[in-house]
Write an enzyme that holds these catalytic residues in place. Structure first.
Site, PDB file in Angstrom:
ATOM      1  N   LEU A  68       0.824  -1.210   0.000  1.00 38.44           N
ATOM      2  CA  LEU A  68       0.000   0.000   0.000  1.00 38.44           C
ATOM      3  C   LEU A  68       0.856   1.258   0.000  1.00 38.44           C
ATOM      4  O   LEU A  68       0.645   2.177  -0.798  1.00 38.44           O
ATOM      5  CB  LEU A  68      -0.939  -0.017   1.204  1.00 38.44           C
ATOM      6  N   TYR A  69       1.839   1.290   0.885  1.00 32.24           N
ATOM      7  CA  TYR A  69       2.713   2.463   0.980  1.00 32.24           C
ATOM      8  C   TYR A  69       3.481   2.681  -0.329  1.00 32.24           C
ATOM      9  O   TYR A  69       3.549   3.803  -0.851  1.00 32.24           O
ATOM     10  CB  TYR A  69       3.678   2.277   2.145  1.00 32.24           C
ATOM     11  N   THR A  70       4.045   1.606  -0.874  1.00 31.92           N
ATOM     12  CA  THR A  70       4.818   1.731  -2.103  1.00 31.92           C
ATOM     13  C   THR A  70       3.945   2.162  -3.273  1.00 31.92           C
ATOM     14  O   THR A  70       4.347   2.990  -4.097  1.00 31.92           O
ATOM     15  CB  THR A  70       5.520   0.401  -2.424  1.00 31.92           C
TER      16      THR A  70
ATOM     17  N   SER B 116       1.280   4.011  -3.136  1.00 32.00           N
ATOM     18  CA  SER B 116       0.938   5.425  -2.995  1.00 32.00           C
ATOM     19  C   SER B 116       2.103   6.327  -3.368  1.00 32.00           C
ATOM     20  O   SER B 116       1.924   7.345  -4.051  1.00 32.00           O
ATOM     21  CB  SER B 116       0.473   5.713  -1.564  1.00 32.00           C
TER      22      SER B 116
END
Length: 243
Positions: free
Chosen positions: A151-153, A155
């Site tokens: 998810l972080y990557t 975004s």
């Protein structure tokens, strides 16, 4: 940077605070946003003012569409105009793919992607020739070292596309857009002596965490007149994490 004006989103701590103070030390008047810690924000404003520049802070949640754009308008009005936007505000939700909830997805994308887009959109409407939009990404867009970062990557990877498109959109007006990808950096969110620090440092070629000031140095260069011919570019300040 003498006479320039800057907004640093998420500027009350860590990398954002280092950027705000570095640009103020170069002569810019700097405004910052924060979400919760008013005391920390006031301390950063005091550090800005200690350089001889003007400093301001406003509470604004980058995940709120009104706040994301409104903070830019506030900064331009408070500072008199806006020359540089540093899109630094962000959240990180890490964990196994099957543990991530729709609420996690909505929050991360709202802050990291929509907030950055709306701030850039608002800033572009305020900037003249020589304007700078500098976004903070992550080394994980260059190399994902293990599971848990989907998810972080995702975004942060979207910000690379945003940056390149902004460069094309705004280049004719003399406004540049670039993105900086930090590696592991010693902050209160990810301390160099924390429980997960050893493996992170080992993934870099230099074998250590970076300092917030080292990220701020790259941002200061990109904000300067010397970087006028640089746009749509990615800069890794990651200790060789992607090497």
């Amino acid at each position: 940077m003498n006479g320039k004006t800057v907004l640093v989103t998420g500027g009350s701590r860590g990398i954002g605070a280092a950027i705000a103070v570095r640009l103020a030390g170069a002569g810019a008047d700097v405004a910052i946003t924060y979400t919760a810690d008013e005391t920390a924000a006031k301390e950063v404003v005091a550090a800005i003012e200690a350089t001889g520049s003007r400093g301001f802070a406003v509470r604004a949640d980058a995940g709120d569409a009104g706040d994301a754009a409104g903070a830019v308008d506030w900064a331009a009005q408070t500072l008199g105009r806006l020359d540089v936007l540093v899109n630094n505000a962000g959240v990180g939700v890490l964990g196994p793919l099957d543990a991530l909830t729709p609420a996690d997805v909505d929050r991360v994308l709202a802050v990291n992607v929509r907030g950055a887009f709306l701030a850039a959109q608002a800033a572009a409407g305020r900037m003249g020739e020589g304007g700078r939009i500098i976004t903070i990404g992550t080394c994980m867009t260059q190399r994902v070292p293990g599971p848990g970062g989907t998810l972080y990557t995702m975004s942060k990877s979207a910000l690379t596309g945003l940056t390149k498109a902004l460069a094309r959109e705004l280049g004719g007006r003399g406004i540049t857009a670039n993105i900086v990808h930090p590696g592991p950096v010693d902050t209160d969110m990810n301390p160099a002596d924390g429980p997960y620090a050893g493996p992170q440092a080992a993934m870099t070629a230099l074998g250590r965490f970076g300092r917030p000031e080292e990220i701020a140095a790259m941002v200061a260069f990109l904000a300067s007149e010397q970087a006028a011919y640089i746009t749509g570019a990615e800069f890794s300040v990651d200790g060789g994490h992607a090497a």
